[in-house]
Motif scaffolding. Structure first.
Motif, PDB file in Angstrom:
ATOM      1  N   HIS A  27      28.813 -68.568 -38.847  1.00  0.00           N
ATOM      2  CA  HIS A  27      28.533 -67.414 -39.697  1.00  0.00           C
ATOM      3  C   HIS A  27      29.785 -66.541 -39.779  1.00  0.00           C
ATOM      4  CE1 HIS A  27      25.706 -64.779 -41.792  1.00  0.00           C
ATOM      5  NE2 HIS A  27      26.470 -63.800 -41.325  1.00  0.00           N
ATOM      6  N   THR A  28      30.126 -66.113 -40.987  1.00  0.00           N
ATOM      7  CA  THR A  28      31.363 -65.369 -41.227  1.00  0.00           C
ATOM      8  C   THR A  28      31.070 -64.131 -42.064  1.00  0.00           C
ATOM      9  OG1 THR A  28      32.648 -67.409 -41.158  1.00  0.00           O
ATOM     10  CG2 THR A  28      33.672 -65.529 -42.255  1.00  0.00           C
ATOM     11  N   PHE A  29      31.676 -63.015 -41.646  1.00  0.00           N
ATOM     12  CA  PHE A  29      31.586 -61.764 -42.395  1.00  0.00           C
ATOM     13  C   PHE A  29      32.927 -61.493 -43.058  1.00  0.00           C
ATOM     14  CE2 PHE A  29      28.398 -61.229 -39.062  1.00  0.00           C
ATOM     15  CZ  PHE A  29      27.301 -60.794 -39.790  1.00  0.00           C
ATOM     16  N   MET A  30      32.943 -61.416 -44.378  1.00  0.00           N
ATOM     17  CA  MET A  30      34.128 -61.016 -45.145  1.00  0.00           C
ATOM     18  C   MET A  30      33.937 -59.525 -45.436  1.00  0.00           C
ATOM     19  SD  MET A  30      36.162 -63.612 -46.004  1.00  0.00           S
ATOM     20  CE  MET A  30      36.115 -65.396 -45.983  1.00  0.00           C
ATOM     21  N   VAL A  31      34.700 -58.689 -44.758  1.00  0.00           N
ATOM     22  CA  VAL A  31      34.500 -57.246 -44.833  1.00  0.00           C
ATOM     23  C   VAL A  31      35.583 -56.619 -45.706  1.00  0.00           C
ATOM     24  CG1 VAL A  31      34.189 -55.134 -43.500  1.00  0.00           C
ATOM     25  CG2 VAL A  31      33.562 -57.333 -42.487  1.00  0.00           C
ATOM     26  N   SER A  32      35.152 -55.880 -46.727  1.00  0.00           N
ATOM     27  CA  SER A  32      36.111 -55.226 -47.623  1.00  0.00           C
ATOM     28  C   SER A  32      35.464 -53.993 -48.248  1.00  0.00           C
ATOM     29  CB  SER A  32      36.564 -56.184 -48.724  1.00  0.00           C
ATOM     30  OG  SER A  32      35.534 -56.360 -49.672  1.00  0.00           O
ATOM     31  N   ASN A  33      36.279 -53.226 -48.957  1.00  0.00           N
ATOM     32  CA  ASN A  33      35.703 -52.092 -49.679  1.00  0.00           C
ATOM     33  C   ASN A  33      35.590 -52.423 -51.161  1.00  0.00           C
ATOM     34  OD1 ASN A  33      38.294 -51.831 -50.554  1.00  0.00           O
ATOM     35  ND2 ASN A  33      38.726 -49.940 -49.457  1.00  0.00           N
ATOM     36  N   GLY A  34      35.461 -53.687 -51.462  1.00  0.00           N
ATOM     37  CA  GLY A  34      35.247 -54.152 -52.832  1.00  0.00           C
ATOM     38  C   GLY A  34      36.427 -54.951 -53.326  1.00  0.00           C
ATOM     39  N   GLY A  35      36.306 -55.443 -54.520  1.00  0.00           N
ATOM     40  CA  GLY A  35      37.419 -56.159 -55.135  1.00  0.00           C
ATOM     41  C   GLY A  35      37.493 -57.634 -54.786  1.00  0.00           C
ATOM     42  N   ILE A  36      36.550 -58.140 -54.002  1.00  0.00           N
ATOM     43  CA  ILE A  36      36.539 -59.578 -53.747  1.00  0.00           C
ATOM     44  C   ILE A  36      35.217 -60.143 -54.238  1.00  0.00           C
ATOM     45  CG2 ILE A  36      38.088 -59.416 -51.758  1.00  0.00           C
ATOM     46  CD1 ILE A  36      35.661 -60.001 -49.966  1.00  0.00           C
ATOM     47  N   ARG A  37      35.263 -61.372 -54.678  1.00  0.00           N
ATOM     48  CA  ARG A  37      34.072 -62.022 -55.205  1.00  0.00           C
ATOM     49  C   ARG A  37      33.251 -62.594 -54.052  1.00  0.00           C
ATOM     50  NH1 ARG A  37      36.112 -65.496 -59.158  1.00  0.00           N
ATOM     51  NH2 ARG A  37      35.738 -63.823 -60.630  1.00  0.00           N
TER      52      ARG A  37
END
Length: 153
Positions: A27-37
């Motif tokens: 399980h993987t969390f891709m953490v961002s404040n937006g801008g990724i699909r």
């Protein structure tokens, strides 16, 4: 279970993380404040945090712990995650550990001071290369498998 946390805003190896996570079923969390699909992969969970300095870093640092793997270029975040027992990898495959993260923090601070003293200073590190991607994918694979073995014992 091992979890992978990715500081995803400027991460150049998101595809490599997804490939390794899928193959090893992590399980993987891709953490961002937006801008990724967001990925349609059920193992990849996109976490969108509020915009602001270090909000994504705080989200990761509050959750990453022993046996988890964190992918980031952010040295202060790396230091917090190493302290919590996580394995930290930079996108070029370099591991940040308790033995070297202090030096990385000192170098980061020195470079910030040099840039502040000379606003016309140009350049930076070498460009990100295909070999860096390959080195990272191998390092991530090894780190996840090692963490899985350690969790079982």
């Amino acid at each position: 279970m091992v979890v992978i946390y990715v500081d995803a805003d400027a991460c150049p190896v998101k595809a490599e993380v997804e490939t390794v996570a899928t193959r090893l079923k992590v399980h993987t969390f891709m953490v961002s404040n937006g801008g990724i699909r967001p990925s349609p992969n059920p193992l990849i969970e996109s976490i969108f945090v509020d915009a602001g300095p270090d909000v994504a870093d705080m989200w990761i640092a509050e959750r990453a712990g022993a046996g988890d793997v964190v992918v980031t270029n952010d040295i202060p975040l790396a230091a917090r995650c190493v302290e919590a027992g996580a394995v930290v990898l930079k996108p070029n495959g370099e591991a940040l550990t308790s033995a070297n993260v202090g030096q990385a923090l000192a170098t980061r601070d020195l470079m910030a001071d040099l840039r502040a003293a000379d606003p016309f200073r140009q350049g930076g590190g070498r460009p990100f290369a295909k070999a860096d991607r390959s080195r990272f994918a191998s390092a991530l694979d090894r780190a996840v498998q090692k963490a899985e073995r350690e969790r079982r014992t």
